[in-house]
Enzyme design. Structure first.
Site, short mmCIF file in Angstrom:
data_model
loop_
_atom_site.label_atom_id
_atom_site.label_comp_id
_atom_site.label_asym_id
_atom_site.label_seq_id
_atom_site.Cartn_x
_atom_site.Cartn_y
_atom_site.Cartn_z
N GLY A 70 -40.84 -7.10 44.27
CA GLY A 70 -42.13 -7.20 44.93
C GLY A 70 -42.08 -6.98 46.43
O GLY A 70 -42.96 -6.36 47.02
N THR A 71 -41.04 -7.51 47.07
CA THR A 71 -40.95 -7.38 48.52
C THR A 71 -40.83 -5.92 48.93
O THR A 71 -41.52 -5.45 49.84
CB THR A 71 -39.76 -8.19 49.07
OG1 THR A 71 -40.02 -9.58 48.87
CG2 THR A 71 -39.56 -7.94 50.55
N ASN A 150 -50.02 -17.07 45.19
CA ASN A 150 -48.80 -17.63 44.63
C ASN A 150 -48.66 -19.14 44.82
O ASN A 150 -47.84 -19.78 44.19
CB ASN A 150 -47.58 -16.96 45.25
CG ASN A 150 -47.58 -17.06 46.76
OD1 ASN A 150 -48.48 -16.56 47.42
ND2 ASN A 150 -46.57 -17.69 47.33
N GLN A 180 -48.17 -12.07 41.11
CA GLN A 180 -48.46 -13.24 40.28
C GLN A 180 -49.52 -12.95 39.20
O GLN A 180 -49.73 -13.76 38.31
CB GLN A 180 -48.93 -14.41 41.14
CG GLN A 180 -47.86 -15.00 42.05
CD GLN A 180 -46.77 -15.72 41.30
OE1 GLN A 180 -46.90 -16.06 40.13
NE2 GLN A 180 -45.66 -15.98 41.98
N SER A 200 -43.45 -7.43 40.49
CA SER A 200 -42.07 -7.91 40.51
C SER A 200 -41.63 -8.31 39.12
O SER A 200 -42.37 -8.99 38.40
CB SER A 200 -41.94 -9.10 41.46
OG SER A 200 -40.63 -9.61 41.46
N HIS A 202 -39.02 -10.33 38.12
CA HIS A 202 -38.50 -11.67 37.82
C HIS A 202 -39.59 -12.73 37.67
O HIS A 202 -39.30 -13.88 37.39
CB HIS A 202 -37.45 -12.09 38.84
CG HIS A 202 -37.98 -12.50 40.17
ND1 HIS A 202 -38.07 -13.81 40.57
CD2 HIS A 202 -38.43 -11.77 41.21
CE1 HIS A 202 -38.55 -13.88 41.79
NE2 HIS A 202 -38.77 -12.66 42.21
N THR A 238 -29.68 5.78 43.39
CA THR A 238 -29.36 5.83 41.96
C THR A 238 -30.24 4.86 41.19
O THR A 238 -30.37 3.69 41.55
CB THR A 238 -27.88 5.46 41.73
OG1 THR A 238 -27.06 6.35 42.48
CG2 THR A 238 -27.53 5.55 40.26
N CYS A 326 -40.21 -18.18 48.75
CA CYS A 326 -39.69 -17.31 49.81
C CYS A 326 -39.78 -17.96 51.19
O CYS A 326 -39.22 -17.47 52.15
CB CYS A 326 -40.44 -15.99 49.82
SG CYS A 326 -40.20 -15.05 48.30
#
Length: 384
Positions: A70-71, A150, A180, A200, A202, A238, A326
């Site tokens: 996401g970042t 979030n 989110q 994101s 995760h 890659t 974060c």
């Protein structure tokens, strides 16, 4: 018994997804840029994964670009869009409750000469639409608004916001941080008027270091990473084959079960809120009805510092958050809680509970029971 209630920070990886990652890392490990059979097989897996995500969003495959999370998606969307459109204007609009991965690159752009306007929100974290309308003008090149907050779970009316933006300036690019929201809501970027959207992995039971950026084929942004020309030259490096395949697999699992997942989490949310309301001097921050995210509850335990409550619950094997993961190591007050009008007493005692579709009612009941036990004790200790 371990009770994990910090899913807005990160989720565990689905076992079948983890197995997929292992197989690709150890067996199907080819580089998709290679011309031999292993490379061709890796490229095929990426194409299939792209197709899965495009199917979920009802968009074109060429509009999906895989990132490290996401970042990166937020940074690339904002900086890439601003730099590509800088000859058209220099005004960028956002809200006062954005994640640091949006507010920080906007601060960078401010130092580069762009004008950054931050729109306020009401006590429930909903954007002031009239303030937004007044801030828009012909020099506005970009608007960035998160779909689901979030920290408190407020949900913006993205389609309405887009309509307001485009009615003033159709050329203004609309970016949505859906980190989110993805996996909790059906999202159709075309219908909702979204030009750029960050996701994101995760947060949806895929590995950390995975994510994607939806980039409308009608929008131009500059590449953010240069090199070997992968992903049509827009995001070199890659390809992370195991991460990409895992992200798409987790997303499909989430969306194949979306309705029942959300219904279950709403039951948990109601159960938790009712339990919190039964404890003296607990304040729920923001709204907590069906118009808010199903998986987030934010509450202040007045008189008890967030860190004290967090570690007290941790001693009981209950894992929660003292804010955005974060920024939870920083002492500054939460911009989101400040923006919705929380005073210092509330911001310093706020705890975020967040769950997933596998969280159980028993886990919520045990958490409420633990809170009823520790809150009076901690308050007595604090008073002394």
């Amino acid at each position: 018994m371990e009770i994990y209630l910090d899913h807005a920070a990160t989720t565990w990886v689905y076992p079948e997804v983890a197995e997929t990652v292992k197989n690709i890392m150890c067996t199907d490990f080819g580089n998709p840029s290679s011309m031999h059979q292993k490379g061709v097989e890796a490229e095929r897996m990426i194409k299939e994964s792209t197709n899965k995500i495009a199917g979920i969003l009802k968009c074109k495959e060429k509009e999906i670009y895989f990132t490290s999370g996401g970042t990166e998606s937020n940074n690339w969307a904002l900086i890439g869009a601003a730099q590509a459109a800088k000859r058209k204007g220099n005004r960028i609009i956002t809200s006062k409750i954005e994640h640091a991965s949006v507010s920080s690159p906007l601060e960078f752009l401010k130092n580069e000469g762009f004008e950054i306007i931050k729109i306020g929100v009401d006590k429930n974290g909903l954007l002031n639409l009239e303030e937004l309308r007044e801030a828009l003008n012909k020099d506005t090149i970009l608007v960035s608004i998160m779909m689901v907050n979030n920290e408190i779970g407020s949900v913006q009316n993205i389609k309405k916001i887009s309509e307001i933006i485009k009615s003033v300036n159709p050329d203004t690019i609309f970016h949505v941080d859906a980190i989110q929201g993805f996996g909790k809501y059906k999202i159709n970027p075309k219908q909702m008027g979204i030009d750029l959207m960050s996701v994101s992995g995760h947060k949806i039971h895929a590995p950390k270091g995975t994510g994607f950026l939806y980039l409308s084929d009608k929008v131009r942004i500059l590449p953010y990473i240069y090199g070997g020309g992968q992903q049509n030259g827009m995001r070199s490096g890659t390809d992370n084959v195991p991460g990409i395949v895992a992200l798409a697999q987790a997303a499909k699992i989430m969306y194949d079960n979306l309705s029942e997942n959300v219904s279950h989490m709403r039951i948990l949310k109601e159960q938790l809120v009712e339990g919190l309301k039964s404890i003296e001097d607990v304040v729920i921050n923001g709204a907590y009805d069906d118009n808010t995210a199903p998986h987030i509850v934010n509450a202040s335990f007045t008189g008890i510092r967030s860190e004290v409550m967090l570690h007290t619950l941790e001693d009981k094997n209950i894992y929660v958050s003292a804010g955005s993961a974060c920024s939870s190591h920083k002492r500054a007050a939460s911009p989101t809680l400040t923006a919705i009008g929380c005073d210092k007493t509330l911001t310093e005692s706020a705890i975020r509970f967040s769950f997933c579709e596998k969280t159980t009612e028993d886990e919520i009941a045990r958490t409420v029971e633990a809170l009823r036990e520790v809150v009076p004790v901690l308050r007595r200790y604090t008073r002394h």
